[in-house]
Design an enzyme around this catalytic site. Structure first.
Site, mmCIF file in Angstrom:
data_model
loop_
_atom_site.group_PDB
_atom_site.id
_atom_site.type_symbol
_atom_site.label_atom_id
_atom_site.label_comp_id
_atom_site.label_asym_id
_atom_site.label_seq_id
_atom_site.Cartn_x
_atom_site.Cartn_y
_atom_site.Cartn_z
ATOM 1 N N THR A 31 61.419 42.081 34.868
ATOM 2 C CA THR A 31 62.449 41.092 34.575
ATOM 3 C C THR A 31 62.003 40.194 33.418
ATOM 4 O O THR A 31 62.765 39.915 32.495
ATOM 5 C CB THR A 31 62.693 40.213 35.817
ATOM 6 O OG1 THR A 31 62.871 41.071 36.938
ATOM 7 C CG2 THR A 31 63.910 39.340 35.638
ATOM 8 N N HIS A 32 60.752 39.796 33.506
ATOM 9 C CA HIS A 32 60.148 38.935 32.502
ATOM 10 C C HIS A 32 60.267 39.576 31.113
ATOM 11 O O HIS A 32 60.644 38.933 30.138
ATOM 12 C CB HIS A 32 58.682 38.772 32.902
ATOM 13 C CG HIS A 32 57.938 37.706 32.190
ATOM 14 N ND1 HIS A 32 58.350 36.402 32.166
ATOM 15 C CD2 HIS A 32 56.773 37.762 31.492
ATOM 16 C CE1 HIS A 32 57.464 35.698 31.478
ATOM 17 N NE2 HIS A 32 56.512 36.501 31.055
ATOM 18 N N GLU A 48 31.845 43.741 59.755
ATOM 19 C CA GLU A 48 31.830 43.386 58.333
ATOM 20 C C GLU A 48 30.421 43.516 57.750
ATOM 21 O O GLU A 48 30.265 43.919 56.599
ATOM 22 C CB GLU A 48 32.375 41.969 58.112
ATOM 23 C CG GLU A 48 33.812 41.745 58.585
ATOM 24 C CD GLU A 48 34.800 42.767 58.046
ATOM 25 O OE1 GLU A 48 34.553 43.346 56.966
ATOM 26 O OE2 GLU A 48 35.819 43.015 58.714
HETATM 27 N N1 LIG Z 1 52.797 40.638 31.625
HETATM 28 C C1 LIG Z 1 53.073 39.414 32.061
HETATM 29 N N2 LIG Z 1 52.827 38.345 31.303
HETATM 30 C C2 LIG Z 1 53.096 37.117 31.730
HETATM 31 N N3 LIG Z 1 53.656 36.837 32.914
HETATM 32 C C3 LIG Z 1 53.931 37.850 33.728
HETATM 33 C C4 LIG Z 1 53.658 39.199 33.337
HETATM 34 N N4 LIG Z 1 54.043 39.997 34.344
HETATM 35 C C5 LIG Z 1 54.541 39.216 35.289
HETATM 36 N N5 LIG Z 1 54.467 37.923 34.941
HETATM 37 C C6 LIG Z 1 54.895 36.772 35.744
HETATM 38 O O1 LIG Z 1 55.180 37.221 37.040
HETATM 39 C C7 LIG Z 1 56.475 36.802 37.449
HETATM 40 C C8 LIG Z 1 57.183 37.927 38.164
HETATM 41 O O2 LIG Z 1 57.508 38.931 37.262
HETATM 42 P P1 LIG Z 1 58.894 39.676 37.319
HETATM 43 O O3 LIG Z 1 59.816 39.054 38.291
HETATM 44 O O4 LIG Z 1 59.362 39.866 35.947
HETATM 45 O O5 LIG Z 1 58.384 41.039 37.889
HETATM 46 P P2 LIG Z 1 59.257 42.323 38.190
HETATM 47 O O6 LIG Z 1 58.456 43.487 37.720
HETATM 48 O O7 LIG Z 1 60.627 42.146 37.702
HETATM 49 O O8 LIG Z 1 59.171 42.278 39.743
HETATM 50 P P3 LIG Z 1 60.251 42.735 40.795
HETATM 51 O O9 LIG Z 1 60.327 44.202 40.657
HETATM 52 O O10 LIG Z 1 59.610 42.269 42.075
HETATM 53 O O11 LIG Z 1 61.498 41.998 40.420
HETATM 54 C C9 LIG Z 1 57.210 36.379 36.217
HETATM 55 O O12 LIG Z 1 57.860 35.172 36.460
HETATM 56 C C10 LIG Z 1 56.153 36.203 35.161
HETATM 57 O O13 LIG Z 1 55.945 34.847 34.906
HETATM 58 ZN ZN LIG Z 2 36.594 47.562 58.525
#
Ligand SMILES: Nc1ncnc2c1ncn2[C@@H]1O[C@H](COP(=O)(O)OP(=O)(O)OP(=O)(O)O)[C@@H](O)[C@H]1O
Ligand SMILES: [Zn+2]
Length: 599
Positions: free
Chosen positions: A178-179, A394
Site C-alpha cells: 500500500t505504501h 530453553e
Molecule cells: N519499504 C518500506 N519503507 C518504509 N516504510 C515501510 C516499508 N514497508 C512498509 N513500511 C511501513 O509499514 C506500514 C505498513 O505497510 P503497508 O500497509 O503498505 O503494507 P502492505 O504490504 O500493504 O500490507 P498489507 O498487505 O497487510 O496491507 C506502512 O505504513 C509503512 O510505513
Molecule cells: Zn522448544
C-alpha cells in the site's frame, strides 16, 4: 454504525473516558495490534492506539461495559508464520495455558458488522514519495514508467505506447504494498483512490458490482489517477471455487471488475494497482493482457532494507546515543516494514511511559521482542515445576546453539513468558540466505534440544515442544525433497513449491512409494539428530544444570551472560549488569557455505 464516517484519531485516555461514560458502542481490534477502531453511540467512528495490545481481560472488561467487541486475526500472522521456523528456535509453548485462555475469552461471539466505508478518495496527491519507501529498488524502478505516464499521459498516448492498465503488487503482509502504491501517486502528483477487496464482498447480490462501478466512476472523474485495490483476492478469487459451488454475488462483482478494466477508453489515464499475498488463488481472467498483466513482487526486506526502513521511521524520534540501528536491523530477520514501524513505535511508548526523553537500545530490544512475541506476561505465574521445565528446555536449546559448530550461537535466552511462549531462546542469526547442509542439520538438532533436555532431566516430556518438532520436520523434509541434501534421494526436486507467500504448499511430484521412503527418511534424519543432540547435552550435563539454574534465578540471560555461565564465571549483580552492558561480543561462527536460496 454510519457509512463512511471519518475516523478521527483520539487519545487512548479519551477513549477510556468515553468507555467509562458508556459512549462507546463497538470496537474492532486486531490480535496483537495496538490499534483500536470503533464507533461511538452517536455514530462517529474513531481510532486510538493502546500502549500495548489489549489482552483478553481488558476486552472482557469492555464487553462487560456493554461494548460490542470484535477481534480480527493478527495482521502479522503470515509474516510471523514464516519467521518462526527461521528465527525462533525454541519456543516452549504452553499449549494448555494458551487453549484455556482462548477458550474462555471468545470475544468473537459478539461479532457485529462494522460498516465498511467505500472507496476513499485522496484528491490531493499523497505526500509520500519513493524516498519514503526503503529498499524495493527493483519495484520502484519498474514503477517509474507508470509515474512518467501519469505525469504526462498525452505524450505517451501520442506515441501510441501501451501502458499497463493494471499492476499487481504481490508480497507478504506488511511489506509496504500500500505504501508503495501511495508513493507512486505521490511521485506522479495524482489523486490516490483506494478500496479494499473486502469492501466489495457483500451479502446482497448486486451490491458489490455496484460498488465496483462506483469506484471506477469516481476514478474517471479524477483521472489521471491511481486506483488501488488492497486484498484483491477477496473479490478476485477463481470463479466457481467458493464453498458449495458458485457464489453469484462474488462472481458478479468480479465480472464487473473485469468489465471496468476492459472498458477504459484508450486515452484514459487511470492505472489500477492491486495488492495480494495470494496470487495463486486469483482468477486467471484477472491476469490477462489488458488487465493485471504486470506483476511486481515485493519481498520481506533484507538486512540493508530493514536498516533503511528503521531510519525512515526513526525520523523525528529522539534516539539515545547507544542506539545502533544497523545492529537492530541485524537482529530482526524476518521483520517486514510494518513490524519495524511498529517496533519503533513500541520503543517510543516504552520510553515515554518511563518518562524518559530518549529512546534507548534497551527500549528497542524490548520492543523487538514485543513485536515478535507479544508483550512479556510478567503477571503470569507459573508453577515451580513449569518454570523448571521451561528453564531446562530453553537451556537445552541454548547449549545446542552454542556448542554445535554450525549453529548460530545464542543471542538471548529467557523464561519470561511472552505471547504464546513460556520462554524462548533467540539465536544470534544475521542472515538467512545461505544454508549449508551442516548448518541445517545443526539447526534441526537445536530445535530438538529442548525436548532432549526435558527427557534427560525429568525423565518425562511435555507438550511444549510442538513448534520445535514442526520446525525440525519441515527442515528435514525440505532437505530431502527440495534441496537435494539426502544421499539416498540425490539432487532431485521432488516437490515444487508454489509461491504463495504463506509458507508455500508442495505440489507433489513423486509416487506413493517414494512418498513412503521420504517419510521414512525424514523420521530417520530427525531421530539421528535427536540422539546426537541428546548425547551432547548428556556430555555437557553440568553446563546444562548451571544455565538452567541461572535462568531460574535471573529469568533472562544476554549473550555475554550466557557465555560467562557456560564458562563457569560469576555474573555481576543483576542491576549493574543491566546498566553497563558492553556491546555483545560476536563469537565468530563458521560461515555457512553456498547459497541455496529459498531457505
Ligand atoms: N519499504 C518500506 N519503507 C518504509 N516504510 C515501510 C516499508 N514497508 C512498509 N513500511 C511501513 O509499514 C506500514 C505498513 O505497510 P503497508 O500497509 O503498505 O503494507 P502492505 O504490504 O500493504 O500490507 P498489507 O498487505 O497487510 O496491507 C506502512 O505504513 C509503512 O510505513
Ligand atoms: Zn522448544
Amino acid at each position: 454504525g454510519t457509512v463512511g464516517a471519518p475516523s478521527g484519531t483520539v487519545n487512548y485516555t479519551t477513549f477510556l473516558e468515553d468507555l467509562k461514560a458508556g459512549r462507546v458502542k463497538e470496537v474492532v481490534v486486531r490480535a496483537g495490534d495496538t490499534r483500536i477502531q470503533g464507533v461511538l453511540e452517536d455514530g462517529s467512528a474513531f481510532t486510538t492506539y493502546a500502549a500495548s495490545p489489549p489482552d483478553n481481560a481488558t476486552l472482557e472488561g469492555w464487553m462487560a461495559r456493554g461494548v460490542s467487541v470484535r477481534v480480527e486475526p493478527p495482521q502479522g500472522q503470515n509474516a510471523l508464520g514464516f519467521l518462526w521456523p527461521l528465527l525462533l528456535v525454541g519456543l516452549l509453548i504452553g499449549a494448555l495455558y494458551y487453549f484455556s485462555r482462548n477458550g474462555r475469552a471468545g470475544p468473537s461471539d459478539s461479532a457485529f458488522s462494522f460498516t465498511k466505508s467505500r472507496a476513499r478518495v485522496l484528491t490531493e496527491a499523497p505526500k509520500v514519495t519513493f524516498k519514503d519507501v526503503a529498499g524495493a529498488e527493483e519495484a520502484k524502478e519498474e514503477l517509474k514508467e507508470i509515474v512518467e505516464f501519469l505525469k504526462n499521459p498525452s505524450r505517451f498516448h501520442e506515441m501510441g505506447a501501451r501502458i499497463p492498465k493494471g499492476v499487481l503488487l504481490v508480497g507478504p503482509p506488511g511489506v509496504g504494498k500500500t505504501h508503495l502504491a501511495r508513493a507512486v501517486a505521490g511521485e506522479a502528483r495524482v489523486p490516490f483512490i483506494t478500496a479494499s477487496g473486502s469492501d466489495f464482498v457483500e451479502m446482497f447480490v448486486g451490491v458489490g458490482a455496484a460498488r465496483v462501478r462506483d469506484l471506477f466512476e469516481t476514478a474517471k472523474r479524477h483521472a489521471p489517477c491511481i486506483v488501488f485495490i488492497d486484498e484483491i483476492d477477496a473479490v478476485g478469487r477463481k470463479r466457481g471455487s467458493g464453498v458449495g459451488g458458485g457464489n453469484d454475488e462474488r462472481e458478479q462483482t468480479l465480472n464487473q471488475l473485469l468489465v471496468e478494466m476492459d472498458g477504459f477508453e484508450k486515452d484514459t489515464a487511470i492505472v489500477v494497482m492491486a495488492a495480494t499475498n495470494r496470487p495463486d488463488i486469483l482468477d486467471p481472467a484477472l491476469l490477462r493482457p489488458g488487465r493485471f498483466d504486470r506483476q511486481i513482487a515485493i519481498d520481506a526486506p533484507d538486512v540493508k532494507g530493514r536498516e533503511q526502513i528503521l531510519r525512515i521511521h526513526a525520523r523525528g524520534k529522539p534516539l539515545a546515543e547507544d542506539v545502533d540501528l544497523a545492529l537492530l536491523a541485524k537482529r530482526t530477520p524476518g521483520f517486514v516494514g510494518a513490524d519495524l514501524e511498529n517496533l519503533l513505535n513500541e520503543a517510543a511508548l516504552l520510553a515515554a511511559r518511563e518518562g524518559r526523553r530518549k529512546i534507548t537500545m534497551k527500549d528497542l530490544e524490548e520492543a523487538a521482542d514485543r513485536v515478535m512475541m507479544g508483550p512479556a506476561k510478567k503477571s503470569l505465574v507459573l508453577s515451580p515445576r513449569d518454570r523448571r521445565i521451561t528453564a531446562y528446555h530453553e537451556a537445552g536449546h541454548a547449549l545446542a546453539a552454542h556448542f554445535l559448530e554450525h549453529a548460530d550461537g545464542v543471542h538471548k535466552v529467557t523464561i519470561v513468558p511472552r505471547g504464546r511462549a513460556l520462554g524462548f531462546m533467540m539465536p544470534r542469526r544475521e542472515d538467512m540466505l545461505h544454508w549449508s547442509r551442516k548448518r541445517l542439520l545443526d539447526q534441526i538438532a537445536v530445535a530438538l534440544a529442548g525436548r532432549a533436555a526435558e527427557e534427560i532431566v525429568f525423565d518425562d516430556v511435555t507438550t511444549g515442544a510442538e513448534n520445535d518438532f514442526r520446525q525440525a520436520t519441515e527442515l528435514a523434509r525440505r532437505m530431502i525433497t527440495e534441496w537435494g541434501m539426502h544421499p539416498e534421494f540425490g539432487p532431485v526436486a521432488y516437490a515444487v513449491r508454489e509461491d504463495t507467500y504463506l509458507g508455500g504448499y508442495d505440489v507433489r511430484q513423486y509416487s506413493e512409494e517414494t512418498a513412503k521412503r521420504i517419510d521414512e527418511a525424514v523420521r530417520r534424519l530427525i531421530e539421528e539428530q535427536y540422539q546426537r543432540v541428546k548425547a551432547l547435552l548428556l556430555e555437557k550435563r553440568e553446563v546444562l544444570e548451571r544455565v538452567a539454574e541461572t535462568l531460574l534465578e535471573r529469568e533472562t540471560l544476554t549473550a555475554e551472560e550466557f557465555q560467562r555461565v557456560v564458562e563457569g564465571l560469576p555474573l555481576e549483580a543483576p542491576e549493574e549488569a543491566r546498566e553497563e552492558r558492553e556491546p555483545p561480543r560476536v563469537v565468530p561462527k563458521v560461515k555457512p557455505g553456498g547459497a541455496l536460496g529459498g531457505a
